[in-house]
Design an enzyme around this catalytic site. Structure first.
Site, PDB file in Angstrom:
ATOM      1  N   LYS A 158       0.844  -1.208   0.000  1.00 32.87           N
ATOM      2  CA  LYS A 158       0.000   0.000   0.000  1.00 32.87           C
ATOM      3  C   LYS A 158       0.875   1.252   0.000  1.00 32.87           C
ATOM      4  CE  LYS A 158      -3.716  -2.596   2.143  1.00 32.87           C
ATOM      5  NZ  LYS A 158      -4.375  -3.050   3.370  1.00 32.87           N
ATOM      6  N   GLN A 178      -4.448  -1.832   9.523  1.00 31.43           N
ATOM      7  CA  GLN A 178      -4.328  -3.148   8.887  1.00 31.43           C
ATOM      8  C   GLN A 178      -4.902  -4.218   9.808  1.00 31.43           C
ATOM      9  OE1 GLN A 178      -3.162  -3.685   5.716  1.00 31.43           O
ATOM     10  NE2 GLN A 178      -3.772  -5.807   6.008  1.00 31.43           N
ATOM     11  N   ASP A 219     -11.025   2.497   3.841  1.00 28.08           N
ATOM     12  CA  ASP A 219     -11.300   1.050   3.767  1.00 28.08           C
ATOM     13  C   ASP A 219     -12.801   0.791   3.660  1.00 28.08           C
ATOM     14  OD1 ASP A 219      -9.201  -0.702   3.599  1.00 28.08           O
ATOM     15  OD2 ASP A 219      -8.846  -0.835   5.768  1.00 28.08           O
TER      16      ASP A 219
END
Ligand code: NAP
Length: 293
Positions: free
Chosen positions: A53, A97, A120
């Site tokens: 990422k 994460q 997200d």
């Protein structure tokens, strides 16, 4: 090979070029889109996702901040860090994460992220917007990427029977929620580990989408002739013939299923690159949104 290959990597590269134009326009207005990624602990798979990422941000000329914290980080400290990032104007997108260590309440962590920075798309506000079909939220990157990729290949799911295998909050549930919306118009069945006679379900799929996390689990006898197959699975298996001694495969037994399907995603270079680019797209969208506030 019978099936058309749905090359997520190629679609993602094209989307990346469009994003570069939007990023340049933002920079002219003095805004560099920024993504902060928090990782708690040192799980190797998580470290590798976070690295990918960060690299994707850098490749696109975006601001990337990776915050690495030890596995014993206290929940309060993580919530405090999120609060700081919520208020940091250089940061337009924040993600933690997953998974986080067991002593941390993941629900609390996700709820602490400003929904306008929740790239997200896991915050209840954004999940709610997705479910009721309201614009202005963020869609979770993996199912969003699958939908964009199918559209890019001219695969219209309207009126089709889509069978989603897996009901996680990051893949299966949002996938179903997205495709059932009015205007997208798929008829969706969601299967999981308690589904009775999974094969009877998957054999009905015009479009079969898998997000299970079990290597080569979907075999050719579970797939209808001519079905479209999208594989979100990414599973590490031992392979002494490779330099690293392992490789990644999907949930789908690609070599055999491709002889039956009309179109299929490979693993790697299928859903994975789409996930990354949709995350970048959400971050650019968040940066554009910050100009309006
Ligand atoms: P997860 O949270 O473990 O969820 C797995 C889902 O699969 C659950 O709903 C589970 O059912 C279901 N399942 C497990 N075994 C099954 C079986 N035998 N029959 C039917 N359903 C079964 O996993 P996840 O986080 O969604 O990830 C799934 C896969 O996608 C993994 O391989 C992961 O690495 C991959 N992934 C890839 C990307 C990408 O960018 N390509 C992004 C995210 C995830 P229950 O709910 O009943 O337990």
């Amino acid at each position: 090979m019978g099936a058309r290959l749905l090359e997520g990597k190629e679609v993602a590269d094209r989307i990346g070029k469009d994003l570069a134009v939007r990023i340049a326009a933002l920079k002219e207005k003095g805004v560099v889109p920024g993504l902060a990624v928090i990782i708690v602990g040192d799980d190797p798979a998580s470290v590798s996702y976070v690295t990918m990422k960060g690299k994707a941000c850098q490749d696109l000329g975006m601001y990337s901040l990776t915050v690495r914290e030890p596995a014993d980080l206290r929940e309060e400290a993580l919530l405090h860090l999120i609060d700081e990032l919520n208020r940091d104007p250089k940061v337009h997108g924040i993600l933690v994460q997953l998974p986080v260590p067991g002593h941390i309440d993941v629900g609390k962590v996700i709820a602490a992220i400003d929904p306008k920075k929740d790239v997200d798309g896991f915050h209840p506000t954004n999940v709610g917007k997705m479910l009721i079909g309201e614009d202005g939220g963020f869609l979770p990157a993996t199912p969003y990427g699958i939908h964009v990729m199918l559209s890019a290949y001219g695969i219209d799911v309207a009126g089709k029977h889509v069978v989603v295998v897996g009901r996680s909050n990051i893949v299966g549930k949002p996938m179903a929620a997205m495709l059932m919306q009015k205007g997208i118009d798929a008829t969706v069945t969601v299967c999981h580990s308690r589904t009775r006679d999974l094969k009877a379900m998957t054999l009905q799929a015009d479009v079969l989408i898998s997000g299970i996390g079990k290597a080569l689990f979907i075999t050719a006898d579970m797939v209808k002739e001519g079905a479209v197959v999208a594989d979100a699975g990414s599973n590490r298996i031992d392979d002494p013939s490779t330099p690293k001694g392992y490789r990644f495969v999907g949930d789908v037994d690609f070599d055999n299923v491709k002889e039956k399907a009309s179109a299929i995603t490979p693993v790697p270079k299928g859903v994975g690159p789409m996930t990354i680019v949709m995350l970048m797209s959400n971050t650019v969208l968040a940066a554009e949104g910050s100009l309006e506030r």
